[in-house]
Enzyme design. Structure first.
Site, PDB file in Angstrom:
ATOM      1  CG  ASP A  66      -1.756   1.234   1.334  1.00  9.40           C
ATOM      2  OD1 ASP A  66      -2.478   1.545   0.374  1.00  9.40           O
ATOM      3  OD2 ASP A  66      -1.697   1.909   2.379  1.00  9.40           O
ATOM      4  CD  GLU A 134      -3.448  -1.884  -1.053  1.00 10.94           C
ATOM      5  OE1 GLU A 134      -3.756  -0.676  -1.187  1.00 10.94           O
ATOM      6  OE2 GLU A 134      -3.669  -2.537  -0.013  1.00 10.94           O
TER       7      GLU A 134
END
Length: 347
Positions: A66, A134
C-alpha cells in the site's frame, strides 16, 4: 545470477510452482527471483498457516505494498501532470489506488484466481483482490526493488489497463454518494466549515468536516468549497467502509435522537377555560363634576358614563357648531356694515 537460474529450474520440477511461475510472468511481465514473497502475497489470512509460530499470510505485504503503490503512483502522477496543484494530484492518485480500482485490476490481471483462501472468505470480503494486488506490489519491492515496482505500474498498469488522463479528469461526486447513503439510512448529515484562509500565494483555502448525526467524520481541504467537501466526503465514505465501530456510533446517535423525538409529553395541557380575560368595572368610583357644571353652579352627580370625561374633552366640544351654518341675508350684511362704520366714526 547462477543461483537464480538454478532456483528457477528447480521450480519446473514441481507442477504447482511451474504453473504459478508462468502465471506470475503473464501478470508481471518478468520472472520472480524469490517465489516465496509472491506465494505469501497470494495467501489470504483465512488459511491460518503458521511457520515457527508466526502467521504466514499477505497482511504484512499488503501494508508494505500500500505504501509503495502510493509512492509509485504519486511519482508518476507528479511527473505526468506538470503544473497541476496538489489537490488535483492527490485526487488523481486516489482514483487510481482506491479499492474499487484495485479490485478491477486484480480481476483483469487474473490475480483473483491465484489467491489461496479457506474457501468461504471471498463471499464476505469484497476487497480480496485489491488486498492481494497491494501485497503483490510489496512482494515485487522485496524481490526486485523500487524501480521494478515503477516499471510494473507504469508499463503494465497505466500503460495497458488505465488511461491516466481519462481517470484524472473523471468527476466522481463523493458528496452525492455520501448524501445518498445518508438518505437511504435516514441519518442527518452536515458539512461544517472548519477553516477558511489564504495560502502563501493568496489563493483561498477551505477546510470542511462531515458530521453524521452529530458524530464527527473526516475533514477535507481544497481551493474551493466543492473540492474540500468532496475530499471530506471521500475520506468519510472510506471510513464508513473500513470502521464498523464508526457506523455503530452513528446509528447509536440516531437511536438517541429518534427516541427523544418519539417520547410523549409528560404534562397534558389543561382543558379548563379561564375567564381572566374579562375586565370587571369598579362601580365605587367617586363622581366628578364637569367644568361646565361647576361654572353654572350645578352640583348634580354625574352618571357612570360621564365619569371618564375630561376637561380637555369639554374644551374641544364641537356640539354647538352646526353642520349647516345659516347664511346672512343681503339686508343684514348691509345693516351690519353701516353699524360698524357708524361705531368707527363715533370712536
Amino acid at each position: 545470477m547462477l543461483n537464480n537460474l538454478i532456483g528457477r529450474i528447480k521450480f519446473f520440477f514441481r507442477k504447482e510452482d511451474k504453473e504459478l511461475y508462468a502465471s506470475l510472468y503473464d501478470i508481471l511481465g518478468f520472472f520472480p527471483d524469490d517465489i516465496k514473497y509472491y506465494k505469501q502475497a497470494l495467501m489470504h489470512k483465512s488459511i491460518m498457516h503458521r511457520e515457527k509460530g508466526k502467521p504466514i499470510n499477505n497482511e504484512r505485504l499488503e501494508f508494505l505494498g500500500d505504501a509503495i503503490l502510493g509512492a509509485v503512483v504519486g511519482h508518476i502522477v507528479y511527473k505526468h501532470f506538470e503544473g497541476k496543484r496538489e489537490g488535483f494530484l492527490t485526487n488523481t492518485r486516489s482514483k487510481i489506488v482506491q479499492r474499487d480500482t484495485l479490485n478491477k485490476l486484480a480481476r483483469e490481471l487474473g490475480i483473483t484466481n491465484l489467491i489461496v483462501t479457506s474457501g468461504n472468505s471471498g463471499s464476505h470480503n469484497s476487497y480480496l483482490g485489491g488486498n492481494a494486488f497491494e501485497a503483490l506490489v510489496g512482494a515485487i519491492y522485496l524481490d526486485k526493488g523500487y524501480e521494478a515496482c515503477m516499471r510494473f505500474i507504469k508499463k503494465r498498469i497505466l500503460g495497458q489497463l488505465i488511461n491516466i488522463d481519462k481517470v484524472a479528469y473523471k468527476e466522481v461526486n463523493f458528496k452525492s454518494k455520501l448524501i445518498e447513503w445518508s438518505q437511504k439510512n435516514r441519518v442527518n448529515i452536515d458539512f461544517v466549515l472548519i477553516e477558511q484562509k489564504k495560502d502563501n500565494s493568496g489563493s483561498p483555502m477551505f477546510q470542511y468536516q462531515v458530521t453524521i448525526e452529530g458524530v464527527e467524520g473526516c475533514t477535507g481541504k481544497g481551493y474551493s468549497k466543492k473540492e474540500s467537501q468532496q475530499q471530506a466526503s471521500k475520506l468519510t465514505l472510506e471510513r464508513l467502509r473500513k470502521e464498523p465501530q464508526y457506523i455503530e456510533a452513528i446509528f447509536a446517535a440516531k437511536g438517541n435522537r429518534t427516541k427523544m423525538e418519539e417520547e410523549p409529553v409528560e404534562i397534558v395541557p389543561d382543558t379548563e377555560q379561564k375567564d381572566d380575560f374579562i375586565i370587571i368595572q369598579n362601580k365605587e368610583v367617586a363622581p366628578k363634576k364637569t367644568a361646565k357644571a361647576s361654572k353654572k353652579g350645578n352640583a348634580s352627580k354625574t352618571t357612570p358614563a360621564n365619569v371618564e370625561k375630561t376637561e380637555e374633552e369639554d374644551e374641544f366640544d364641537l356640539s354647538d357648531i352646526s353642520a349647516t351654518p345659516t347664511q346672512a341675508t343681503r339686508e343684514e350684511i348691509i345693516a351690519a356694515a353701516e353699524e360698524a362704520a357708524f361705531a368707527e366714526q363715533e370712536g
